[in-house]
Write a protein that holds these residues in place. Structure first.
Motif, mmCIF file in Angstrom:
data_model
loop_
_atom_site.group_PDB
_atom_site.id
_atom_site.type_symbol
_atom_site.label_atom_id
_atom_site.label_comp_id
_atom_site.label_asym_id
_atom_site.label_seq_id
_atom_site.Cartn_x
_atom_site.Cartn_y
_atom_site.Cartn_z
ATOM 1 N N MET A 1 28.117 9.432 4.818
ATOM 2 C CA MET A 1 27.128 9.840 5.824
ATOM 3 C C MET A 1 26.128 8.742 6.129
ATOM 4 N N LEU A 2 26.192 7.647 5.363
ATOM 5 C CA LEU A 2 25.248 6.556 5.617
ATOM 6 C C LEU A 2 25.316 6.109 7.076
ATOM 7 N N ALA A 3 26.524 6.077 7.645
ATOM 8 C CA ALA A 3 26.666 5.642 9.037
ATOM 9 C C ALA A 3 25.906 6.575 9.960
ATOM 10 N N ALA A 4 26.136 7.882 9.780
ATOM 11 C CA ALA A 4 25.452 8.858 10.627
ATOM 12 C C ALA A 4 23.943 8.770 10.422
ATOM 13 N N MET A 5 23.540 8.583 9.146
ATOM 14 C CA MET A 5 22.109 8.503 8.852
ATOM 15 C C MET A 5 21.487 7.316 9.560
ATOM 16 N N PHE A 6 22.202 6.183 9.526
ATOM 17 C CA PHE A 6 21.630 5.007 10.166
ATOM 18 C C PHE A 6 21.446 5.247 11.660
ATOM 19 N N GLY A 7 22.442 5.889 12.270
ATOM 20 C CA GLY A 7 22.327 6.209 13.688
ATOM 21 C C GLY A 7 21.114 7.076 13.967
ATOM 22 N N GLY A 8 20.920 8.104 13.125
ATOM 23 C CA GLY A 8 19.777 8.990 13.312
ATOM 24 C C GLY A 8 18.464 8.257 13.098
ATOM 25 N N ASN A 9 18.481 7.318 12.138
ATOM 26 C CA ASN A 9 17.241 6.621 11.838
ATOM 27 C C ASN A 9 16.831 5.649 12.934
ATOM 28 N N ASN B 1 0.845 -1.198 0.000
ATOM 29 C CA ASN B 1 0.000 0.000 0.000
ATOM 30 C C ASN B 1 0.882 1.250 0.000
ATOM 31 N N PRO B 2 1.330 1.667 -1.176
ATOM 32 C CA PRO B 2 2.307 2.768 -1.240
ATOM 33 C C PRO B 2 1.826 4.057 -0.578
ATOM 34 N N MET B 3 0.564 4.426 -0.739
ATOM 35 C CA MET B 3 0.088 5.694 -0.198
ATOM 36 C C MET B 3 0.159 5.701 1.328
ATOM 37 N N GLU B 4 -0.375 4.631 1.936
ATOM 38 C CA GLU B 4 -0.342 4.533 3.399
ATOM 39 C C GLU B 4 1.096 4.529 3.896
ATOM 40 N N ASN B 5 1.936 3.801 3.171
ATOM 41 C CA ASN B 5 3.338 3.700 3.546
ATOM 42 C C ASN B 5 4.004 5.072 3.548
ATOM 43 N N LEU B 6 3.764 5.841 2.482
ATOM 44 C CA LEU B 6 4.396 7.156 2.400
ATOM 45 C C LEU B 6 3.854 8.091 3.473
ATOM 46 N N LYS B 7 2.609 7.882 3.879
ATOM 47 C CA LYS B 7 2.052 8.711 4.954
ATOM 48 C C LYS B 7 2.843 8.528 6.237
ATOM 49 N N SER B 8 3.179 7.272 6.565
ATOM 50 C CA SER B 8 3.945 7.086 7.800
ATOM 51 C C SER B 8 5.407 7.483 7.625
ATOM 52 N N MET B 9 5.885 7.461 6.392
ATOM 53 C CA MET B 9 7.295 7.781 6.148
ATOM 54 C C MET B 9 7.551 9.285 6.042
ATOM 55 N N ALA B 10 6.496 10.068 5.738
ATOM 56 C CA ALA B 10 6.709 11.463 5.333
ATOM 57 C C ALA B 10 7.510 12.260 6.362
ATOM 58 N N ILE B 11 7.028 12.278 7.597
ATOM 59 C CA ILE B 11 7.681 13.151 8.579
ATOM 60 C C ILE B 11 9.079 12.673 8.956
ATOM 61 N N PRO B 12 9.276 11.374 9.233
ATOM 62 C CA PRO B 12 10.660 10.960 9.491
ATOM 63 C C PRO B 12 11.594 11.243 8.312
ATOM 64 N N ALA B 13 11.110 11.060 7.084
ATOM 65 C CA ALA B 13 11.978 11.305 5.931
ATOM 66 C C ALA B 13 12.338 12.779 5.829
ATOM 67 N N LEU B 14 11.350 13.652 6.082
ATOM 68 C CA LEU B 14 11.628 15.092 6.037
ATOM 69 C C LEU B 14 12.623 15.486 7.122
ATOM 70 N N ALA B 15 12.379 14.990 8.341
ATOM 71 C CA ALA B 15 13.239 15.382 9.467
ATOM 72 C C ALA B 15 14.659 14.860 9.273
ATOM 73 N N GLY B 16 14.776 13.597 8.862
ATOM 74 C CA GLY B 16 16.106 13.038 8.653
ATOM 75 C C GLY B 16 16.789 13.669 7.450
ATOM 76 N N GLY B 17 15.999 13.918 6.394
ATOM 77 C CA GLY B 17 16.569 14.482 5.180
ATOM 78 C C GLY B 17 17.089 15.892 5.386
ATOM 79 N N PHE B 18 16.434 16.643 6.253
ATOM 80 C CA PHE B 18 16.865 18.029 6.493
ATOM 81 C C PHE B 18 18.271 18.058 7.091
ATOM 82 N N ALA B 19 18.529 17.156 8.042
ATOM 83 C CA ALA B 19 19.849 17.122 8.676
ATOM 84 C C ALA B 19 20.923 16.773 7.642
ATOM 85 N N VAL B 20 20.633 15.764 6.808
ATOM 86 C CA VAL B 20 21.597 15.383 5.777
ATOM 87 C C VAL B 20 21.766 16.536 4.789
ATOM 88 N N GLY B 21 20.630 17.166 4.441
ATOM 89 C CA GLY B 21 20.672 18.267 3.489
ATOM 90 C C GLY B 21 21.528 19.425 3.972
#
Lengths: 319, 333
Positions: free
Chosen positions: A251-259, A178-198
């Motif tokens: 940065m994959l290592a740092a990302m994994f830690g954050g995740n 269920n891609p839509m439902e999946n992306l709903k739960s992923m949205a905020i963690p992806a944004l928050a984690g992505g901002f730090a990497v960005g």
């Protein structure tokens, strides 16, 4: 090139070996303590001594240390990363369904990071020392300082108060079911984690671009009368992106830690959440097995990044 | 009746001293100039100072010789656990009856009584944020002290002796760095007693690689300097060269890495506390985690405890950047 690959490989094999040794030492340095803590959680129906004895047998700590080390190395070679005290399943099979979630979150974060950081980095570099540059750089500095779990909390608040939306917490759907439902739960963690990497990428891209823009071939491109857009994207950005690509790999290592934090915060059934749950349940073989596995994978990823860097930028090979 | 000051005329001074006198600027002016020149660094230093003051005076301090009690910033006194940080709070009018659970202000929004609101147990968030500074700063300084001493030692001997020893040591550090820092912390905490002391040791251990790498690269360039050669020619042995000639010159990068490292350690401690894997106590990470459960009904606890973490980390990062520019401009990225 072959010589370069050979040298990198030779440097990385001892590192891999040391990683295994380190986890072994950490997990066997104080067996009594680990046993006692483990026994507290698993004394169902048994006496304390009996439980400790049981756990000693499961973890193999009744043998001398060198024998344990030999067994451990052999197990790792056979890709056996230990057995859960709780479920009695091998760690590898426990992880089978959890890789996808962690990898998906990582990819989404990198996508978010690139979408945020590449335009911002470019604008900040070509408008160097303007007020726009200062603001964007401050945002990047802030991005480095703000913990991703706090940013995620703030995003939750914003989403709820401004858009009256909150992500599903109790249910989780796989991306393929269920891609839509999946992306709903992923949205905020992806944004928050992505901002730090960005934030990291943006700072690096800006400084790289400033350097590249002063190169002779960029001046030539200007002199040919090319448009600004062409000079920036075709000539400058391409070369400025090479180190960015490498840093993303490292940065994959740092990302994994954050995740680890983000996954358990949003109850995403990935590897990070599993480590935290196992830790809370005193299931040490699982904690140590996962950590060893992740570290080994990261060593190999770094090797691949190293090699591809040499392939992308020939100057490295002969340096 | 000549006044003392009038006996010396400015002209009596030699020319060089007059020049020096004219250029001598007060400390205050110097600081002001620095602040205008480096606004971000100043902001960082202010954040750090606020945090230090909060940590020092959270529960009040008795000044021994003067016999004065400095007031507690948090007003975190045993008899007033629930009604702290009230600027209008009068200890004489304090009424324990008012503290019975039914009349507690739970999850109240910020008011004059509770500047940052209260949490689900009715505790004052401002007080807990102030107290939390003590834990973050204490753990940070403790861990960084371990990391700096061990890292500087390893960095200096690794670069000084170089060769096989250096190669082997660097591989060991590579192996430690292969772990995501948070997982390495969890690995160590999983086999050790869950105590603050072990948390500090674990955080310090994780920080060693970073410090030693930076010290090592500095020592590599220092080793070839003429003054080191000169000292060696004069008969200084290895120990003397390292301790008297090389180590003092690595102080600038060490101070910078110490400051920036504090920010990193504060985030790491907050992450562990947030996950509930750190020893219990009043900590920003744990407050944020608790506040998250009431994020929609009363976001204050989560917002302010997270803000404290962010400002602390931001402060140390900015202060470290400014220190680097002042102490060692070569390190500028």
């Amino acid at each position: 090139m072959q010589q370069y690959i050979a040298r990198r490989l030779l440097l990385n094999i001892p590192v891999l070996f040391l990683v295994v040794t380190f986890v072994f030492l950490a997990s066997h340095a104080r067996p009594d303590w680990a046993e006692r803590r483990a026994a507290q959680g698993f004394t169902t129906g048994m006496g304390y001594e009996e439980a400790v004895h049981q756990i000693r047998k499961v973890m193999g700590t009744d043998k001398p240390l060198y024998a344990q080390y030999g067994d451990y190395l052999l197990d790792v070679v056979k890709l056996d990363f230990g057995t859960s005290l709780l479920t009695r399943n091998p760690v590898m099979s426990e992880l089978k369904d959890r890789w996808g979630t962690s990898i998906e979150l990582g990819i989404l974060e990198i996508v978010v990071a690139c979408i945020i950081s590449i335009p911002i980095g470019v604008i900040s570099a070509i408008r160097q020392d303007t007020w726009l540059d200062y603001i964007l750089r401050f945002v990047a500095i802030l991005g480095l300082a703000i913990p991703n779990f706090y940013l995620a909390t703030l995003l939750l608040l914003v989403a709820f108060n401004w858009f009256n939306w909150s992500p599903p917490i109790t249910t989780y759907a796989g991306f393929f079911s269920n891609p839509m439902e999946n992306l709903k739960s992923m949205a905020i963690p992806a944004l928050a984690g992505g901002f730090a990497v960005g934030a990291v990428v943006m700072r690096l891209l800006r400084s790289q671009l400033l350097e590249v823009l002063r190169q002779d071939y960029v001046r030539t491109a200007w002199a040919k009368g090319l448009r600004e857009r062409t000079v920036i994207t075709r000539h400058a950005l391409k070369n400025a992106m090479i180190p960015v690509f490498t840093v993303l790999g490292f940065m994959l290592a740092a990302m994994f830690g954050g995740n680890v934090v983000l996954e358990s915060m949003f109850r995403l059934p990935g590897i990070g959440q599993f480590v935290v749950i196992s830790m809370q349940q005193n299931d040490f073989p699982v904690v140590q097995g996962i950590i060893l596995l992740v570290a080994m994978i990261l060593v190999l990823t770094n090797l691949v990044v190293d090699l591809s860097y040499a392939w992308l930028d020939p100057r490295i090979r002969y340096g | 009746m000549a006044v003392r000051g009038q006996e010396i005329e400015p002209r009596a001074l030699p020319l060089e001293e007059q020049v020096i006198l004219r250029h001598r600027v007060g400390v205050g002016t110097q600081l002001l100039r620095l602040a205008i020149h480096k606004p971000l660094g100043t902001f960082g230093v202010i954040c750090v100072l606020i945090m230090a003051v909060a940590a020092a005076f959270a529960t009040g301090v008795q000044v021994p010789l003067l016999g004065v009690d400095l007031p507690a910033l948090s007003r975190y006194k045993p008899e007033a656990v629930f009604r702290m940080a009230n600027p209008l709070y009068d200890p004489d009018a304090f009424n324990p009856e008012a503290l019975s659970p039914t009349t507690l202000d739970r999850q109240s929004a910020p008011t004059l009584d509770h500047w940052f609101g209260t949490d689900s147990a009715g505790r004052d968030v401002w007080a807990r944020v102030i107290i939390g500074a003590r834990r973050s700063l204490g753990i940070g300084v403790g861990a960084l002290s371990i990391a700096t001493v061990a890292g500087a030692f390893l960095g200096v001997i690794s670069a000084y002796f170089s060769g096989l020893f250096d190669i082997l040591l660097q591989r060991v550090l590579d192996a430690i760095q292969a772990f995501p820092a948070l997982l390495l912390l969890m690995l160590i905490m999983s086999v050790m007693e869950p105590s603050i002391l072990w948390l500090i040791i674990a955080l310090g251990f994780v920080g060693i690689t970073q410090v030693s790498r930076i010290v090592r690269s500095t020592v590599f360039s220092l080793r070839e300097q003429p003054y080191v050669e000169a000292a060696r020619v004069l008969g200084a042995n290895d120990l003397r060269l390292m301790a008297h000639h090389i180590l003092p010159n690595t102080m600038a990068p060490i101070i910078v890495v110490f400051t920036i490292g504090l920010g990193t350690v504060i985030i790491a401690e907050a992450s562990l506390s947030f996950l509930g894997l750190a020893p219990p106590g009043v900590s920003w990470g744990q407050m944020l985690n608790e506040g998250r459960n009431f994020i929609y009904s009363s976001p204050w606890q989560a917002v302010f405890s997270g803000l404290a973490i962010t400002l602390a980390v931001l402060g140390f990062n900015l202060a470290g950047d400014a220190l680097r520019d002042v102490l060692d401009p070569r390190l500028r990225a």
